[in-house]
Design an enzyme around this catalytic site. Structure first.
Site, PDB file in Angstrom:
ATOM      1  N   TYR A  75       0.853  -1.172   0.043  1.00  0.00           N
ATOM      2  CA  TYR A  75       0.020   0.084  -0.019  1.00  0.00           C
ATOM      3  C   TYR A  75       0.841   1.416   0.154  1.00  0.00           C
ATOM      4  O   TYR A  75       0.575   2.372  -0.670  1.00  0.00           O
ATOM      5  CB  TYR A  75      -1.080   0.031   1.234  1.00  0.00           C
ATOM      6  CG  TYR A  75      -1.665   1.270   1.568  1.00  0.00           C
ATOM      7  CD1 TYR A  75      -2.293   2.044   0.803  1.00  0.00           C
ATOM      8  CD2 TYR A  75      -1.255   2.074   2.661  1.00  0.00           C
ATOM      9  CE1 TYR A  75      -2.823   3.234   0.970  1.00  0.00           C
ATOM     10  CE2 TYR A  75      -1.594   3.491   3.009  1.00  0.00           C
ATOM     11  CZ  TYR A  75      -2.389   3.914   2.089  1.00  0.00           C
ATOM     12  OH  TYR A  75      -2.821   5.242   2.292  1.00  0.00           O
ATOM     13  N   SER A 112      -3.098  14.810   6.143  1.00  0.00           N
ATOM     14  CA  SER A 112      -4.145  14.375   4.765  1.00  0.00           C
ATOM     15  C   SER A 112      -5.547  14.461   5.525  1.00  0.00           C
ATOM     16  O   SER A 112      -5.752  14.257   6.536  1.00  0.00           O
ATOM     17  CB  SER A 112      -3.699  13.232   4.457  1.00  0.00           C
ATOM     18  OG  SER A 112      -4.726  12.417   3.768  1.00  0.00           O
ATOM     19  N   GLN A 128      -3.819  19.177   4.251  1.00  0.00           N
ATOM     20  CA  GLN A 128      -4.213  18.895   2.968  1.00  0.00           C
ATOM     21  C   GLN A 128      -5.800  18.297   2.613  1.00  0.00           C
ATOM     22  O   GLN A 128      -6.303  17.547   3.435  1.00  0.00           O
ATOM     23  CB  GLN A 128      -3.680  17.615   2.442  1.00  0.00           C
ATOM     24  CG  GLN A 128      -3.821  17.310   1.050  1.00  0.00           C
ATOM     25  CD  GLN A 128      -4.737  15.859   1.070  1.00  0.00           C
ATOM     26  OE1 GLN A 128      -4.613  15.056   1.841  1.00  0.00           O
ATOM     27  NE2 GLN A 128      -5.455  15.806   0.043  1.00  0.00           N
ATOM     28  N   TYR A 142      -9.046  17.041   0.278  1.00  0.00           N
ATOM     29  CA  TYR A 142      -9.694  16.644  -0.800  1.00  0.00           C
ATOM     30  C   TYR A 142     -11.115  17.275  -0.926  1.00  0.00           C
ATOM     31  O   TYR A 142     -11.753  17.662   0.158  1.00  0.00           O
ATOM     32  CB  TYR A 142      -9.738  15.276  -0.776  1.00  0.00           C
ATOM     33  CG  TYR A 142      -8.592  14.426  -1.261  1.00  0.00           C
ATOM     34  CD1 TYR A 142      -7.867  14.385  -2.164  1.00  0.00           C
ATOM     35  CD2 TYR A 142      -8.130  13.460  -0.280  1.00  0.00           C
ATOM     36  CE1 TYR A 142      -6.765  13.541  -2.507  1.00  0.00           C
ATOM     37  CE2 TYR A 142      -6.794  12.572  -0.409  1.00  0.00           C
ATOM     38  CZ  TYR A 142      -6.398  12.831  -1.440  1.00  0.00           C
ATOM     39  OH  TYR A 142      -5.317  12.007  -1.715  1.00  0.00           O
ATOM     40  N   THR A 201      -5.614  19.196  -2.967  1.00  0.00           N
ATOM     41  CA  THR A 201      -4.846  17.956  -3.975  1.00  0.00           C
ATOM     42  C   THR A 201      -5.987  17.788  -5.018  1.00  0.00           C
ATOM     43  O   THR A 201      -7.172  17.560  -4.804  1.00  0.00           O
ATOM     44  CB  THR A 201      -4.569  16.793  -3.273  1.00  0.00           C
ATOM     45  OG1 THR A 201      -3.945  16.795  -2.154  1.00  0.00           O
ATOM     46  CG2 THR A 201      -4.048  15.607  -4.086  1.00  0.00           C
ATOM     47  N   LYS A 245      -1.949  20.960  -5.116  1.00  0.00           N
ATOM     48  CA  LYS A 245      -0.826  20.041  -5.065  1.00  0.00           C
ATOM     49  C   LYS A 245      -1.287  19.024  -6.311  1.00  0.00           C
ATOM     50  O   LYS A 245      -2.515  18.428  -6.256  1.00  0.00           O
ATOM     51  CB  LYS A 245      -0.866  19.176  -3.918  1.00  0.00           C
ATOM     52  CG  LYS A 245       0.118  17.898  -3.733  1.00  0.00           C
ATOM     53  CD  LYS A 245       0.117  17.291  -2.292  1.00  0.00           C
ATOM     54  CE  LYS A 245       0.758  16.075  -2.461  1.00  0.00           C
ATOM     55  NZ  LYS A 245       0.058  15.015  -2.622  1.00  0.00           N
ATOM     56  N   HIS A 277       1.464  12.632  -7.241  1.00  0.00           N
ATOM     57  CA  HIS A 277       0.961  11.877  -6.168  1.00  0.00           C
ATOM     58  C   HIS A 277       1.879  10.674  -5.944  1.00  0.00           C
ATOM     59  O   HIS A 277       1.447   9.410  -5.737  1.00  0.00           O
ATOM     60  CB  HIS A 277      -0.704  11.219  -6.506  1.00  0.00           C
ATOM     61  CG  HIS A 277      -1.416  11.029  -5.376  1.00  0.00           C
ATOM     62  ND1 HIS A 277      -2.380  12.083  -4.990  1.00  0.00           N
ATOM     63  CD2 HIS A 277      -1.390  10.245  -4.385  1.00  0.00           C
ATOM     64  CE1 HIS A 277      -3.243  11.636  -4.000  1.00  0.00           C
ATOM     65  NE2 HIS A 277      -2.502  10.519  -3.371  1.00  0.00           N
ATOM     66  N   ASP A 330       7.472  17.568  -5.751  1.00  0.00           N
ATOM     67  CA  ASP A 330       6.789  16.628  -4.930  1.00  0.00           C
ATOM     68  C   ASP A 330       6.772  15.149  -5.767  1.00  0.00           C
ATOM     69  O   ASP A 330       6.329  15.241  -6.857  1.00  0.00           O
ATOM     70  CB  ASP A 330       5.527  16.938  -4.577  1.00  0.00           C
ATOM     71  CG  ASP A 330       4.947  15.690  -3.848  1.00  0.00           C
ATOM     72  OD1 ASP A 330       5.472  15.221  -2.610  1.00  0.00           O
ATOM     73  OD2 ASP A 330       3.734  15.327  -4.253  1.00  0.00           O
ATOM     74  N   GLY A 384       9.513  11.276  -5.569  1.00  0.00           N
ATOM     75  CA  GLY A 384      10.865  10.812  -5.941  1.00  0.00           C
ATOM     76  C   GLY A 384      12.005  11.129  -5.219  1.00  0.00           C
ATOM     77  O   GLY A 384      13.034  10.796  -5.460  1.00  0.00           O
ATOM     78  N   GLY A 421       7.025  12.032   0.696  1.00  0.00           N
ATOM     79  CA  GLY A 421       5.916  11.295   1.158  1.00  0.00           C
ATOM     80  C   GLY A 421       6.636   9.846   1.745  1.00  0.00           C
ATOM     81  O   GLY A 421       6.670   9.464   2.794  1.00  0.00           O
ATOM     82  N   ARG A 422       6.892   9.043   0.855  1.00  0.00           N
ATOM     83  CA  ARG A 422       7.520   7.743   1.142  1.00  0.00           C
ATOM     84  C   ARG A 422       8.824   7.782   1.992  1.00  0.00           C
ATOM     85  O   ARG A 422       8.672   6.793   2.956  1.00  0.00           O
ATOM     86  CB  ARG A 422       7.619   6.791  -0.122  1.00  0.00           C
ATOM     87  CG  ARG A 422       6.480   6.308  -0.912  1.00  0.00           C
ATOM     88  CD  ARG A 422       6.586   5.332  -1.846  1.00  0.00           C
ATOM     89  NE  ARG A 422       5.792   4.955  -2.700  1.00  0.00           N
ATOM     90  CZ  ARG A 422       5.197   5.850  -3.886  1.00  0.00           C
ATOM     91  NH1 ARG A 422       5.758   7.157  -3.996  1.00  0.00           N
ATOM     92  NH2 ARG A 422       4.204   5.577  -4.393  1.00  0.00           N
TER      93      ARG A 422
END
Ligand SMILES: Cc1cc2nc3c(=O)[nH]c(=O)nc-3n(C[C@H](O)[C@H](O)[C@H](O)COP(=O)(O)O)c2cc1C
Length: 398
Positions: A40, A122, A143, A145, A171, A268, A292, A323, A325, A346-347
């Site tokens: 995920y 988020s 953030q 939605y 976003t 974003k 994303h 944002d 990579g 993020g990751r």
């Protein structure tokens, strides 16, 4: 004389001690988390071409270092939206963060505060606006939605303002959910349901399973008790997003958002120069060039490749965040040299959370900070304002 290394009894410290970079933290997270949970976090849309491109595009850019420039004291600090950053990074919003660690968003927000960096919560966070505000004295972004139910959005945005969140991140790349095929194959739902695969996975990852079972249930904490569903009933993220988010969202809605929020707005998910120009026209303070993290449209361009053309087109009208990579501090130095004000990642912090909880996030932020300082020294600059395009070698220009 042979000297023995002291034996580290604390298992988290032991795990982190040898983690030299984000790749190591990813490998530790992969070992510790059940496969479905790791995928995920790690996975992207369809063939994951964009997911890979995000990191590969950074690798394809080199440096054109200068030497003998007296870089005794490197200062990586800068400002973004008028406020200070200890180095040019914002922690990106991630939904369902408690899947990696019971403290989830609280752990990440505290670590960001300690590091002097903004943390973005988020909308699909698993700790609420108020809970996060209570543990952080640092810069907080929210953030958002856009749910079909605009009243709900207005209420959340008001709660964020009251709680002291300074910036709203809208976003815009998630009108429908990208097809994350690893999740489809695992039958991954939020929260995870206990099927035979999960049981086997749970037995193979006892420490995760033990903390998951002991912790209070994971929910979409910002919408608990609302009709839209708070994730208490297992649902695939795709079903949730496709039924709750408003795909008719358009540039006209920015007026509405401006009326609902008095602070700075970041859009974003900008993926073209044309849309960057439209964002400048509607007057937002910043944009995040983002796909994303490769989780939405496979085939979308890598954000780092958009930085220079977008900076040329609108760099004097709004601030640019790159944002996707970012795995090393040198990636941040490249993006800023090409015209970004800062990066988002993020990751990097999600893997770190899975690898070592809150201390893992402290660890990765220390690594990235040190990376940025070292890279600046090696390319021959002492301050962020000296990072300019002539310091990087694009694939087309050695
Ligand atoms: C597990 C996960 C969950 C995410 N959830 C959200 C979210 O709720 N809202 C959002 O705007 N972006 C979300 N993103 C995207 C991130 O904010 C960010 O754009 C992306 O992670 C950047 O790529 P990177 O992981 O290579 O740094 C998520 C990313 C991941 C990996």
């Amino acid at each position: 004389m042979l000297r023995f290394e002291p034996i580290e009894l604390d298992p988290v410290a032991r795990r982190l001690r040898r983690a030299a970079d984000v790749g190591d933290l990813r490998r530790i997270a992969k070992r510790r988390l059940p496969r479905g949970v790791f995928d995920y976090i790690d996975g992207g849309a369809e063939d994951e071409v964009t997911l890979r491109a995000n990191t590969i595009s950074f690798r394809r850019i080199g440096f054109r270092p200068r030497v003998l420039r007296g870089v005794g004291g490197v200062d990586p600090s800068t400002t973004l939206l008028g406020e200070p950053l200890s180095f040019p990074l914002v922690l990106a919003p991630t939904g369902f963060t408690r899947i990696a660690d019971p403290d989830g968003e609280l752990a990440v927000a505290r670590a960001a505060d300690r590091a002097g960096l903004p943390y973005t919560l988020s909308t699909l966070g698993t700790r609420s606006i108020e809970e996060v505000a209570a543990v952080s004295a640092g810069r907080l972004w929210f953030q958002c939605y856009v749910w079909r139910d605009r009243g709900l959005v207005k209420e959340m945005v008001d709660r964020a303002a009251t709680a002291g969140f300074e910036t709203l991140v809208l976003t815009v790349d998630t009108v429908v959910q990208g097809r994350r095929e690893r999740d489809v194959r695992h039958g991954f739902t939020l929260p995870p349901t206990i099927g035979i695969d999960t049981l086997v996975d749970g037995v193979l990852h006892p420490s995760w399973t033990w903390s998951f079972v002991r912790a209070e249930p994971i929910k979409f904490a910002n919408v608990v008790g609302k009709e839209v569903g708070d994730g208490s009933d297992p649902i695939s993220l795709a079903d949730y997003i496709n039924t709750q988010f408003d795909p008719s969202l358009s540039w006209r809605d920015l007026d509405w958002l401006r009326g609902a929020w008095s602070g700075p707005i970041v859009i974003k998910g900008i993926q073209s120069v044309d849309d960057a120009k439209l964002a400048a026209e509607v007057g937002v303070e910043a944009i995040a060039l983002s796909n994303h993290g490769g989780r939405q449209l496979d085939g979308a361009p890598a954000p780092i490749d958009l930085v220079a053309p977008v900076a040329d087109a609108v760099g004097d009208q709004l601030e640019i965040i790159c944002d996707g990579g970012v795995r090393r501090g040198s990636d941040i130095v490249k993006a800023v040299s090409l015209g970004a004000r800062a990066c988002m990642a993020g990751r990097a912090h999600f893997y770190a959370l899975g690898a070592g909880g809150e201390r893992g996030v402290d660890h990765v932020l220390r690594i990235l900070d040190a990376d940025v300082r070292r890279t600046m020294a090696l390319v021959g600059v002492g301050t962020v304002s000296e990072l300019t395009p002539d310091l990087v070698a694009l694939p087309s220009r050695p």
